[in-house]
Design a protein around this motif. Structure first.
Motif, PDB file in Angstrom:
ATOM      1  N   THR A   1       0.746  -1.092   0.058  1.00 19.39           N
ATOM      2  CA  THR A   1       0.018   0.020  -0.056  1.00 19.39           C
ATOM      3  C   THR A   1       0.927   1.340  -0.133  1.00 19.39           C
ATOM      4  OG1 THR A   1      -0.049  -0.528   2.419  1.00 19.39           O
ATOM      5  CG2 THR A   1      -2.232  -0.769   0.935  1.00 19.39           C
ATOM      6  N   GLU A   2       2.062   1.148   0.532  1.00 22.09           N
ATOM      7  CA  GLU A   2       2.718   2.407   0.541  1.00 22.09           C
ATOM      8  C   GLU A   2       3.635   2.913  -0.746  1.00 22.09           C
ATOM      9  OE1 GLU A   2       3.583  -0.379   2.243  1.00 22.09           O
ATOM     10  OE2 GLU A   2       5.923  -0.873   2.070  1.00 22.09           O
ATOM     11  N   ILE A   3       3.290   1.925  -1.869  1.00 25.19           N
ATOM     12  CA  ILE A   3       3.841   2.346  -3.111  1.00 25.19           C
ATOM     13  C   ILE A   3       2.890   3.479  -3.593  1.00 25.19           C
ATOM     14  CG2 ILE A   3       3.995   1.458  -5.511  1.00 25.19           C
ATOM     15  CD1 ILE A   3       6.099   0.038  -4.436  1.00 25.19           C
ATOM     16  N   GLU A   4       3.734   4.587  -4.233  1.00 28.26           N
ATOM     17  CA  GLU A   4       3.005   5.455  -4.837  1.00 28.26           C
ATOM     18  C   GLU A   4       2.496   5.421  -6.330  1.00 28.26           C
ATOM     19  OE1 GLU A   4       3.529   9.580  -3.611  1.00 28.26           O
ATOM     20  OE2 GLU A   4       3.643   8.426  -1.592  1.00 28.26           O
ATOM     21  N   VAL A   5       1.581   5.802  -6.663  1.00 26.87           N
ATOM     22  CA  VAL A   5       1.005   5.823  -7.999  1.00 26.87           C
ATOM     23  C   VAL A   5       1.985   6.290  -8.921  1.00 26.87           C
ATOM     24  CG1 VAL A   5      -0.918   6.322  -9.727  1.00 26.87           C
ATOM     25  CG2 VAL A   5      -1.455   5.743  -7.333  1.00 26.87           C
ATOM     26  N   GLU A   6       2.709   7.086  -9.010  1.00 25.71           N
ATOM     27  CA  GLU A   6       3.755   7.746  -9.680  1.00 25.71           C
ATOM     28  C   GLU A   6       4.844   6.819  -9.774  1.00 25.71           C
ATOM     29  OE1 GLU A   6       2.170   9.191  -7.226  1.00 25.71           O
ATOM     30  OE2 GLU A   6       1.301  10.875  -8.335  1.00 25.71           O
ATOM     31  N   TRP A   7       5.109   6.105  -8.980  1.00 23.04           N
ATOM     32  CA  TRP A   7       6.086   5.083  -8.837  1.00 23.04           C
ATOM     33  C   TRP A   7       5.769   3.697  -9.887  1.00 23.04           C
ATOM     34  CZ3 TRP A   7       7.163  -0.097  -8.912  1.00 23.04           C
ATOM     35  CH2 TRP A   7       8.548  -0.459  -8.554  1.00 23.04           C
TER      36      TRP A   7
ATOM     37  N   MET B   1       0.967  10.374  -4.996  1.00 23.97           N
ATOM     38  CA  MET B   1      -0.484   9.933  -4.801  1.00 23.97           C
ATOM     39  C   MET B   1      -0.494   8.457  -4.255  1.00 23.97           C
ATOM     40  SD  MET B   1      -4.023   9.984  -7.064  1.00 23.97           S
ATOM     41  CE  MET B   1      -3.024   9.797  -8.534  1.00 23.97           C
ATOM     42  N   LYS B   2      -1.158   8.031  -3.028  1.00 23.61           N
ATOM     43  CA  LYS B   2      -1.319   6.945  -2.622  1.00 23.61           C
ATOM     44  C   LYS B   2      -2.257   5.974  -3.494  1.00 23.61           C
ATOM     45  CE  LYS B   2       1.511   7.388   0.815  1.00 23.61           C
ATOM     46  NZ  LYS B   2       2.864   6.679   0.755  1.00 23.61           N
ATOM     47  N   LEU B   3      -2.097   4.758  -3.493  1.00 23.20           N
ATOM     48  CA  LEU B   3      -2.795   3.579  -4.323  1.00 23.20           C
ATOM     49  C   LEU B   3      -4.197   3.778  -3.799  1.00 23.20           C
ATOM     50  CD1 LEU B   3      -0.876   0.417  -4.667  1.00 23.20           C
ATOM     51  CD2 LEU B   3      -2.156   1.912  -6.437  1.00 23.20           C
TER      52      LEU B   3
ATOM     53  N   GLU C   1      -5.996   6.074  -2.622  1.00 24.72           N
ATOM     54  CA  GLU C   1      -6.750   7.073  -3.196  1.00 24.72           C
ATOM     55  C   GLU C   1      -7.478   6.706  -4.368  1.00 24.72           C
ATOM     56  OE1 GLU C   1      -5.040  11.120  -3.234  1.00 24.72           O
ATOM     57  OE2 GLU C   1      -3.426  10.068  -1.788  1.00 24.72           O
TER      58      GLU C   1
END
Lengths: 333, 333
Positions: free
Chosen positions: A98-104, B1-3, B5
């Motif tokens: 869950t801590e992975i960011e969408v941008e990653w 942005m967090k997943l 979201e």
């Protein structure tokens, strides 16, 4: 019984009966870089899959998301290349903490897509799911090949010349630089790039697949020291390797000399090289290597030959016999 | 942005352009239970994959290794069934924590093989690797189908009758019993078995695939409340569901009455049912359900119908309109 008591290859041996029971004729399961299913009278489908798990296969703060995406696809394309095939489509399963960011993830996909576009591979589907702790990547690649062009690990014949389609050791050197947090000069950066962005030798594999003088082929994923054992098992043969013939890049030579690392160890056992190793009918090997160089503008390196001594992988350094142990190369005892 | 979201479906929307760019004609990527690649003029290949991660998808001390092996394959076979296809071969990637015992893996493989043999599926290959923390299972199944028999999620037409090939809610009830550590009487055990050993409805899928009166089909993996939304999106339609028509087993009724659980909620949103939901041309629906029962000896349950109101999933309980929120079913506000 603990897994460590039997090891990865012991585990594969233990479970291989599950994968071979009652297979239809011409269907080929484990034992090569890909599974093979006949599609029609002339063509077969190739299937390969690789799972990469954070902390076991990569450290997420040591590789860019683009490089991780690129490499995750590259290692599978290399398996298709190893049989002589053409990759067609890819399927990605990804377990995301869950801590992975969408941008990653955007950047990860950009890396996959860069290589997919270069190689005309379509990313067709997969599975997206949540993971509690580690990032997990599983890619499956489907490929195709004219059935008569398939190269197996089992085709090596005593006397064959063993050749590599590229240099070895850069990737292992790059990993060592990362793990030991060494200074990043120009040479070190090239080694890390070899580790993070291996080029699958698809065109070379196609070309070698079409040659009837090429008897056996596989990709170099664990390092030739381990991978040649797979050819020896499947072909019931031995191998002599001339260490001084191993193609080693100038950057690996420079870095090894700087840090006192043994370049032969990295070249033979560093792993993740993802070039191809093949065995060529001796009377035609010079012709094949000459034509290869004309075709690709780089060398097909002869590094040794196949022998009749089953399971004997023997190294020579300038005529002197050597053994590779976990402490490195030693004079043969 | 967090997943969190954007959620799982937001993520799929974000990444779907990567999966659809420049696809060849007739190749079908994401949006259905399987990807589809034409094999020849008459047949297509179906490809599906599912990743199961310890702690996210299963608790290793709450499921036997045999059941976990069986279920890992079953969920993939269900995706092939959902298109109307025949499963052919399977590929297993497994990430194994070091503390797992070899005997546990033997039993896991026995579970996979039990279902593989029942369904004539060959386990052809995969990848075995080490995982630092969690057990990870990724299975890919390849199947085949006559191209003209493929059922898509996008085929539903207003007026179609929505039908289920089996009862729903048992698996969700079984999961709730496991999570709340309830007493294991006979009924509870049946629900847990439904959760651990879902039967993929392959034969039913084949039969429905061959009927031209069946317009859309998918498997019920997230629960009809979520899965019908997928049909609504792809078919640009709405659905009316008659809650009192949902097929609910006697054991689910008994357990729900015992613990005061709402069986409609479990039936609509419990998930992991792995029966099929299809939409049938209304003038022929009675004929199809009659023939289905003759063929399989169990009912094809009509539970509602397709409407022209895009994205409107409306439930009725004895003529009264209801909505399903995270707090359960409420009178429509």
């Amino acid at each position: 019984m603990k897994l460590s008591e039997i090891g990865e290859f012991g585990l594969i041996d233990r479970f291989s009966p599950h994968f071979t029971r009652g297979l239809p004729e011409n269907v080929h399961g484990i034992g090569d870089d890909c599974a093979i299913i006949p599609l029609n009278k002339k063509e077969s489908q190739l299937i390969t899959t690789d799972m990469l798990i954070e902390e076991s296969h990569f450290l997420i703060n040591k590789i860019s998301p683009e490089d991780l995406g690129y490499k995750s696809l590259a290692v599978n394309l290399s398996d298709i290349a190893a049989m002589g095939g053409i990759p067609v489509s890819a399927f990605l399963s990804i377990g995301i903490p869950t801590e992975i960011e969408v941008e990653w993830l955007d950047r990860f996909f950009a890396g996959i897509n860069e290589l997919a576009r270069q190689t005309n591979v379509f990313l067709l589907g997969g599975d997206t799911t949540q993971s509690k702790k580690h990032l997990i990547i599983n890619i499956v690649v489907l490929g195709k090949i004219e059935t008569s062009h398939i190269k197996y690990r089992s085709g090596a014949v005593p006397g064959d010349i063993v050749c590599l389609t590229g240099s070895v050791g850069d990737s292992g050197g790059g990993l060592q630089i990362i793990l030991e947090d060494k200074q990043l000069d120009q040479e070190a950066k090239l080694l890390i790039e070899a580790h993070h962005r291996p080029r699958p030798h698809i065109e070379e594999g196609r070309w070698l697949g079409k040659s009837k003088h090429v008897h056996a082929m596989m990709d170099v994923s664990d390092g030739i020291d381990s991978d040649l054992c797979r050819i020896m098992e499947q072909s019931e043969c031995g191998v002599h390797v001339q260490l001084d013939k191993l193609p080693v890049s100038p950057q690996l030579t420079a870095v090894c000399s700087h840090y006192g690392w043994n370049r032969y160890e990295l070249a033979a056992a560093g792993g993740e090289d993802y070039c191809l190793v093949c065995t060529i009918d001796a009377p035609h090997s010079e012709e094949v290597t000459r034509e290869f160089e004309k075709q690709f503008g780089h060398t097909l390196y002869p590094i040794g030959h196949i022998t009749g001594q089953a399971q004997q992988l023997i190294y020579y350094l300038h005529q002197e016999q050597m053994t590779l142990t976990k402490h490195g190369f030693n004079h043969f005892a």
